[in-house]
Design a protein around this motif. Structure first.
Motif, PDB file in Angstrom:
ATOM      1  N   THR A 126     -81.430 -40.751 -27.261  1.00 13.58           N
ATOM      2  CA  THR A 126     -82.370 -41.833 -27.570  1.00 13.58           C
ATOM      3  C   THR A 126     -82.805 -42.550 -26.289  1.00 13.58           C
ATOM      4  O   THR A 126     -83.790 -43.274 -26.292  1.00 13.58           O
ATOM      5  CB  THR A 126     -81.744 -42.880 -28.515  1.00 13.58           C
ATOM      6  N   LEU A 127     -82.023 -42.345 -25.222  1.00 14.07           N
ATOM      7  CA  LEU A 127     -82.346 -43.014 -23.960  1.00 14.07           C
ATOM      8  C   LEU A 127     -83.039 -42.083 -22.975  1.00 14.07           C
ATOM      9  O   LEU A 127     -83.962 -42.474 -22.266  1.00 14.07           O
ATOM     10  CB  LEU A 127     -81.067 -43.579 -23.316  1.00 14.07           C
ATOM     11  N   VAL A 302     -78.642 -47.948 -30.530  1.00 19.30           N
ATOM     12  CA  VAL A 302     -79.505 -46.776 -30.696  1.00 19.30           C
ATOM     13  C   VAL A 302     -79.347 -46.247 -32.112  1.00 19.30           C
ATOM     14  O   VAL A 302     -78.284 -46.361 -32.723  1.00 19.30           O
ATOM     15  CB  VAL A 302     -79.185 -45.676 -29.660  1.00 19.30           C
ATOM     16  N   ALA A 303     -80.437 -45.687 -32.635  1.00 15.80           N
ATOM     17  CA  ALA A 303     -80.428 -45.177 -34.010  1.00 15.80           C
ATOM     18  C   ALA A 303     -80.728 -43.684 -34.012  1.00 15.80           C
ATOM     19  O   ALA A 303     -81.727 -43.240 -33.441  1.00 15.80           O
ATOM     20  CB  ALA A 303     -81.473 -45.919 -34.839  1.00 15.80           C
ATOM     21  N   CYS A 328     -86.155 -41.726 -39.233  1.00 14.83           N
ATOM     22  CA  CYS A 328     -85.743 -43.115 -38.989  1.00 14.83           C
ATOM     23  C   CYS A 328     -84.792 -43.069 -37.800  1.00 14.83           C
ATOM     24  O   CYS A 328     -83.674 -42.587 -37.928  1.00 14.83           O
ATOM     25  CB  CYS A 328     -85.057 -43.661 -40.241  1.00 14.83           C
ATOM     26  N   GLY A 329     -85.241 -43.504 -36.640  1.00 14.38           N
ATOM     27  CA  GLY A 329     -84.457 -43.305 -35.421  1.00 14.38           C
ATOM     28  C   GLY A 329     -84.771 -41.935 -34.829  1.00 14.38           C
ATOM     29  O   GLY A 329     -85.700 -41.252 -35.264  1.00 14.38           O
ATOM     30  N   LYS A 330     -83.962 -41.538 -33.871  1.00 22.02           N
ATOM     31  CA  LYS A 330     -84.205 -40.288 -33.141  1.00 22.02           C
ATOM     32  C   LYS A 330     -83.747 -39.077 -33.955  1.00 22.02           C
ATOM     33  O   LYS A 330     -82.625 -39.051 -34.463  1.00 22.02           O
ATOM     34  CB  LYS A 330     -83.450 -40.359 -31.808  1.00 22.02           C
ATOM     35  N   VAL A 331     -84.598 -38.071 -34.044  1.00 15.93           N
ATOM     36  CA  VAL A 331     -84.238 -36.838 -34.745  1.00 15.93           C
ATOM     37  C   VAL A 331     -83.577 -35.884 -33.739  1.00 15.93           C
ATOM     38  O   VAL A 331     -84.124 -35.643 -32.655  1.00 15.93           O
ATOM     39  CB  VAL A 331     -85.496 -36.173 -35.365  1.00 15.93           C
TER      40      VAL A 331
END
Ligand SMILES: NC(=O)c1ccc[n+]([C@@H]2O[C@H](COP(=O)([O-])OP(=O)(O)OC[C@H]3O[C@@H](n4cnc5c(N)ncnc54)[C@H](OP(=O)(O)O)[C@@H]3O)[C@@H](O)[C@H]2O)c1
Length: 335
Positions: A126-127, A302-303, A328-331
């Motif tokens: 996510t980063l 993070v999601a 919803c958030g990072k796949v």
């Protein structure tokens, strides 16, 4: 003991349909050179927009000839090191952002391209590079300050949910748009001041009613009507960052017939600014270090999207899922 062969996803033809463009191939795991390492990928991030546009041949600055590899960011474990390597050992966990290295069970790469990370967890994805894009876009292109009103579209997505938190941390009032209750709840949890679920509320009406002075900075990921609404609601000297236009990636670009955009911008001294991460690479390292620090110190969360996509075989479903607006958030893909 490393396997003799591994699987990866490649595009074997340029096609408007992602599924028709791709193929899973099996390759021998080649010998290392002295400066290389072999990484077993554990998780890879899905960038459906980039994947689709690339396999459609629609990325102006990068048009590889098929067959070409797909996927970018991954985290994994070092399983072999070349003779000259002193910086890594077998068992180290690393992140990589090598174009073509993500959708692959193994990577054989120059050791300089790997970044040591404490653990091979999906959270890292996510980063790197998603959160980096959010940070650089807001600061370098959006000239984010504080005490402004910032609107993030696709706010519960991989890029959006980091942008929301960075905009809040900088001391701004943050509005986020999203398309489900679950996403709205995530955004509230992340500190978003006003969440607009566009399936239950009219974004245009909410902005007109609650933000009559307009929006100072827009982080726009969606395109089409959402882009038009955002431009219409820019404040005096407002800035809109074109981060992407995901609503158009799966289709032909919409042709619009309306007065030129300067009519809307000129009288407000507002601006629309394109952002493309590869053109801002010089900010990447500092942004990465800052994001790691923010995560470690608990200043951002993070999601990860809870739907599990397992193995190379699941990548086309993950791309479909993301382009259908379900994420919803990072796949991520789990190997
Ligand atoms: N410029 C750059 O260098 C750069 C770098 C990274 C990402 N990006 C861009 O950032 C955007 C977000 O990317 P991401 O990978 O983080 O994806 P994402 O935001 O995790 O997922 C996409 C989200 O877009 C929203 N969306 C709204 N309308 C849509 C539509 N008509 N069709 C499909 N999705 C729609 C959906 O959420 P809601 O329905 O909740 O809105 C969906 O969950 C994309 O435009 C991508 O191209 C750009």
């Amino acid at each position: 003991m490393n396997p003799q062969t591994y699987k990866k996803l490649v595009a074997t033809q340029v096609s408007s349909d992602f599924k028709s463009a791709i193929k899973i191939i099996t390759l021998p795991l080649r010998e290392l050179t002295n400066d290389e390492i072999i990484i077993q990928n554990k998780f890879a991030g899905v960038n459906a927009g980039f994947d689709t546009l690339l396999s459609q041949g629609k990325i102006p600055y990068f048009k590889p000839t098929p067959p070409f590899e797909l996927g970018v960011e991954a985290v994994g474990e070092v399983v072999a090191v070349g003779k000259n390597i002193t910086t890594f050992k077998i068992g180290d966990t690393v992140a990589t952002t090598v174009r073509g290295g993500g959708y692959s069970e193994y990577q054989v790469i120059d050791a300089n391209l790997a970044i040591k990370v404490p653990q091979a967890t999906p959270e890292i994805l996510t980063l790197i590079p998603t959160g980096i894009s959010a940070l650089v876009a807001l600061e370098q292109v959006g000239e984010m300050t504080n005490q402004e009103t910032i609107l993030v579209t696709a706010a519960a997505g991989g890029t959006g949910h980091i942008a929301v938190q960075l905009a809040k941390l900088a001391g701004n009032h943050v509005i986020g748009t999203c398309g489900s209750e679950a996403k709205a709840n995530l955004l509230k949890k992340l500190g978003c001041d006003r969440v607009i679920n566009y399936r239950t509320e009219d974004v245009d009406e909410v902005l007109q009613r609650e933000y009559p002075k307009g929006i100072n900075l827009v982080f726009e990921c969606v395109g089409r009507k959402m882009f038009d609404i955002c431009v219409n609601h820019l404040a005096i000297r407002g800035r809109l960052i074109v981060v992407g236009f995901i609503s158009e990636y799966a289709d032909q670009l919409e042709i619009v017939n309306q007065p030129r955009i300067y009519q809307k911008l000129f009288w407000k001294g507002a601006s629309v600014r394109g952002f493309l991460m590869p053109l801002y690479q010089e900010y990447s390292l500092e942004a990465r270090n800052r994001l790691f620090h923010l995560l470690e110190s608990g200043q951002i969360q993070v999601a990860i999207d809870p739907t599990e996509f397992r193995g190379i075989e699941s990548i086309d479903s993950a791309v479909d899922y993301l382009l259908a607006g379900k994420s919803c958030g990072k796949v991520v893909i789990t190997f």
